[in-house]
Write a protein that holds these residues in place. Structure first.
Motif, PDB file in Angstrom:
ATOM      1  N   PHE A  79       0.824  -1.224   0.000  1.00  0.00           N
ATOM      2  CA  PHE A  79       0.000   0.000   0.000  1.00  0.00           C
ATOM      3  C   PHE A  79       0.858   1.275   0.000  1.00  0.00           C
ATOM      4  N   GLU A  80       2.106   1.128   0.498  1.00  0.00           N
ATOM      5  CA  GLU A  80       3.007   2.287   0.541  1.00  0.00           C
ATOM      6  C   GLU A  80       3.228   2.890  -0.844  1.00  0.00           C
ATOM      7  N   PRO A 254      14.197  -1.915 -15.267  1.00  0.00           N
ATOM      8  CA  PRO A 254      14.959  -2.064 -14.019  1.00  0.00           C
ATOM      9  C   PRO A 254      14.350  -1.256 -12.881  1.00  0.00           C
ATOM     10  N   ARG A 255      14.866  -1.495 -11.701  1.00  0.00           N
ATOM     11  CA  ARG A 255      14.478  -0.631 -10.583  1.00  0.00           C
ATOM     12  C   ARG A 255      14.930   0.789 -10.899  1.00  0.00           C
ATOM     13  N   ASN A 280      10.029  -3.825   0.479  1.00  0.00           N
ATOM     14  CA  ASN A 280      11.144  -3.992  -0.446  1.00  0.00           C
ATOM     15  C   ASN A 280      10.823  -3.748  -1.918  1.00  0.00           C
ATOM     16  N   THR A 281       9.827  -2.943  -2.187  1.00  0.00           N
ATOM     17  CA  THR A 281       9.582  -2.552  -3.571  1.00  0.00           C
ATOM     18  C   THR A 281      10.448  -1.325  -3.841  1.00  0.00           C
ATOM     19  N   TYR A 282      11.143  -1.358  -4.992  1.00  0.00           N
ATOM     20  CA  TYR A 282      11.965  -0.211  -5.406  1.00  0.00           C
ATOM     21  C   TYR A 282      11.115   0.626  -6.339  1.00  0.00           C
ATOM     22  N   THR A 283      10.845   1.847  -5.927  1.00  0.00           N
ATOM     23  CA  THR A 283       9.915   2.659  -6.700  1.00  0.00           C
ATOM     24  C   THR A 283      10.359   4.116  -6.684  1.00  0.00           C
ATOM     25  N   SER A 466      19.086 -11.380  -2.501  1.00  0.00           N
ATOM     26  CA  SER A 466      17.844 -10.683  -2.853  1.00  0.00           C
ATOM     27  C   SER A 466      16.672 -11.401  -2.186  1.00  0.00           C
ATOM     28  N   PRO A 467      15.576 -10.664  -1.910  1.00  0.00           N
ATOM     29  CA  PRO A 467      14.439 -11.304  -1.237  1.00  0.00           C
ATOM     30  C   PRO A 467      13.887 -12.474  -2.044  1.00  0.00           C
ATOM     31  N   ASP A 468      13.404 -13.465  -1.310  1.00  0.00           N
ATOM     32  CA  ASP A 468      12.825 -14.646  -1.953  1.00  0.00           C
ATOM     33  C   ASP A 468      11.938 -15.306  -0.898  1.00  0.00           C
ATOM     34  N   PRO A 469      10.703 -15.651  -1.248  1.00  0.00           N
ATOM     35  CA  PRO A 469       9.820 -16.202  -0.209  1.00  0.00           C
ATOM     36  C   PRO A 469      10.310 -17.535   0.363  1.00  0.00           C
TER      37      PRO A 469
END
Ligand SMILES: NC(=O)c1ccc[n+]([C@@H]2O[C@H](COP(=O)([O-])OP(=O)(O)OC[C@H]3O[C@@H](n4cnc5c(N)ncnc54)[C@H](O)[C@@H]3O)[C@@H](O)[C@H]2O)c1
Ligand SMILES: O=P(O)(O)OC[C@@H](O)[C@@H](O)[C@H](O)[C@H](O)CO
Length: 536
Positions: A79-80, A254-255, A280-283, A466-469
């Motif tokens: 939501f951020e 890319p990010r 951890n979303t790059y925006t 890097s993130p990974d579930p």
């Protein structure tokens, strides 16, 4: 200094134009009003590829008067993003496209007219989402929610905790993306069972089928518990009413890069801070991307659709989309990306284009693509696999101005290895004239991924994965494995058929990968030595 807001692009048109920025050409107020009254398109997953490709394509229709409603962007997860890069910038995006000479093409994308969350505690957003789905005018919901956004189960094959809660809780308080979509579809069903189309645009093989399976599974669980009316599942499965076409989307996005942010500042455009959300979303208010783009969609829409063919999007039959998607996601682009991602992280790279200057890594992806992938790829007819692969390797990955990083691409690799490597291995199993055990570069890429999971680079230093579930589970299997170790086994990872979609040991690849992994574990420098050995 220019700032990205609607009032600025209206008041300071000349300054934006002087800064080389192409401005939207349509009557925004009218389009926003139309969208409010007769919403036609909602998109879930308000991230970079959506803003940099899909929304830009729709803007071309608005600019040329071929569409009169905008897109509603919705977030089910982070939501951020809505709070930090949609609302403060009036839902505008500064799109920066870069060619191989480093020139920027800059354009303001204004086709997204609403940004809303699926946060149940925000009443206005909740009401609006319901209103949109209850309106017969809604033609489609599209999705770029990453591969993991569709998964209902965890590594043990059981429902994830949040999915279990959603199943028990029914359509009122859903949290997982698939349950949220099912609950909104239920509102549409109750209001009049109106038709509409759900289009996944994620890099999963058979993405439309995956989306359908996710939504229908939730609907069936609710039906079994008496939480929804009996007719709901039949509504979702009635192809005259609800469609889940396949698609293939391609544009390296890319990010957002701080180098691009700094260049924009030099050109007089400020307030372009890169944000990393707590999820951890790059925006950022801007999106940077390459110029090349392909979007191919199965032409199966039950309630009409925007004329996106007028914006370069290809609509075709299911088999063609299937073949073009298989070509891109399983052979000619994404497997090469994943191989560069995990090896790049181990060898200290932070730019894909730099990896393409490394002879060994370039050979690595050439071998995966030309030698091992191309022989099993089916020519989709609308794009030549060989030409596509040539363009990927010589132009797109090699473009030094595309700020793409191995670290971005390594995100969620556990969700992707089965598609990116497993599908080609399956083709080798199917073909009588081919033997999967003869493959080298693909098993090597899997071995490099396992080596990557140790979180220790080729110099022996720890680095952040890097993130990974599935990171915790996968690293759990490697506990006690260290550089210089001898008897380390990656067997529990390699024999997990859920990950790779194929029984690696039965087809003669499991032990081969273990061997390569062990070689890379010998000590500092062993990753490079092993790559050089197998890629001679
Ligand atoms: N970036 C590219 O180059 C590119 C190209 C082609 C296809 N894609 C596809 O698009 C996807 C998104 O890429 P992006 O560049 O927009 O990434 P991004 O990080 O900018 O955005 C990711 C989006 O997915 C949402 N999301 C993440 N995890 C989720 C979950 N578990 N449930 C629901 N939503 C979730 C985020 O909130 C965000 O809206 C990729 O995973 C891929 O499948 C990306
Ligand atoms: O987006 P993902 O996580 O599926 O994969 C990372 C990259 O390989 C991918 O984003 C490519 O850049 C894209 O598929 C190019 O069209």
């Amino acid at each position: 200094m220019l700032r990205l807001t609607r009032s600025s692009i209206q008041r300071e048109q000349a300054a934006w134009t002087a800064a080389g920025v192409e401005l939207p050409q349509f009557d925004y107020e009218q389009v926003a009003k139309n969208t409010q009254q007769k919403p036609e398109w909602i998109h879930f997953g308000a991230g970079n590829i959506f803003r940099g490709f899909v929304a830009n394509a729709h803007q071309k229709l608005l600019d040329s008067g071929k569409a009169d409603t905008g897109i509603i962007a919705a977030e089910t997860f982070d939501f951020e993003m809505i709070d930090k890069v949609y609302k403060p910038y009036d839902n505008l995006t500064l799109l920066v496209l870069m060619n191989a000479r480093g020139d920027f093409q800059k354009r303001i994308v204004n086709s997204i007219v609403e940004g809303i969350t699926a946060d149940k505690s925000r009443e206005a957003d909740d009401r609006r989402l319901t209103e949109v789905f209850e309106n017969p005018s809604l033609q489609m919901a599209s999705f770029t929610i990453t591969e993991k956004g569709y998964s209902l189960t965890g590594p043990n094959g059981k429902y994830l905790g949040i999915v279990e809660k959603d199943i028990e809780g029914g359509p009122e308080q859903p949290v997982h993306a698939m349950s949220i979509v099912a609950s909104l579809a239920y509102k549409r069903y109750l209001k009049g069972a109106f038709p509409m189309t759900f289009v996944s645009m994620d890099n999963c093989s058979h993405n439309g089928d995956k989306l359908k399976k996710g939504v229908v599974t939730i609907a069936k669980e609710w039906t079994a518990r008496g939480l929804v009316e009996e007719g709901f599942v039949a509504y979702l499965e009635n192809e005259q009413l609800i469609a889940f076409p396949l698609s293939m989307i391609d544009k390296i996005t890319p990010r957002p890069s701080e180098t691009v942010q700094a260049a924009l500042l030099e050109q007089g455009i400020g307030g372009m801070d890169v944000i990393i959300t707590s999820k951890n979303t790059y925006t950022a208010p801007f999106v940077n991307a390459e110029i090349s783009e392909y979007l191919v969609i199965e032409d199966k829409f039950t309630n009409g659709r925007p004329l996106l063919e007028e914006a370069g999007i290809i609509f075709t039959d299911r088999d063609t989309v299937n073949n073009v998607e298989t070509m891109k996601v399983t052979t000619c682009l994404n497997p090469l990306h994943t191989a560069l991602a995990v090896s790049g992280c181990l060898l200290g790279y932070t730019l894909i284009a730099d990896e393409m200057k490394d002879d060994t890594l370039r050979r690595f992806v050439e071998m995966i693509g030309y030698k091992e992938g191309l022989p099993v790829v089916v020519d989709p007819g609308i794009l030549s696999p060989k030409q596509f692969l040539d363009e990927v390797l010589t132009e797109r990955f090699a473009n030094p101005f595309i700020p793409d990083t191995p670290q971005r691409i390594a995100t969620d690799t556990s969700q992707k290895v089965g598609i990116r490597f497993g599908e080609t291995i399956k083709a080798y199993i199917r073909r009588e004239d081919l033997d999967p055990a003869q493959l080298t570069a693909i098993p090597l890429a899997i071995a490099v991924w396992c080596r990557y999971l140790l979180g220790v680079n080729d110099e022996g230093e720890a680095f952040t994965l890097s993130p990974d579930p599935l990171l915790e589970t996968l690293q759990g299997h490697l506990q006690g494995v260290a550089l210089g170790g001898r008897n380390a086994s990656v067997r529990p990872i390699l024999e997990d058929e859920q990950l790779f979609g194929v029984p690696l040991y039965e087809i003669g690849l499991g032990s081969k990968i273990e061997g390569m992994f062990l070689e890379m574990l010998a000590g500092p420098g062993a990753v490079r030595r092993t790559l050089e050995k197998y890629l001679k």
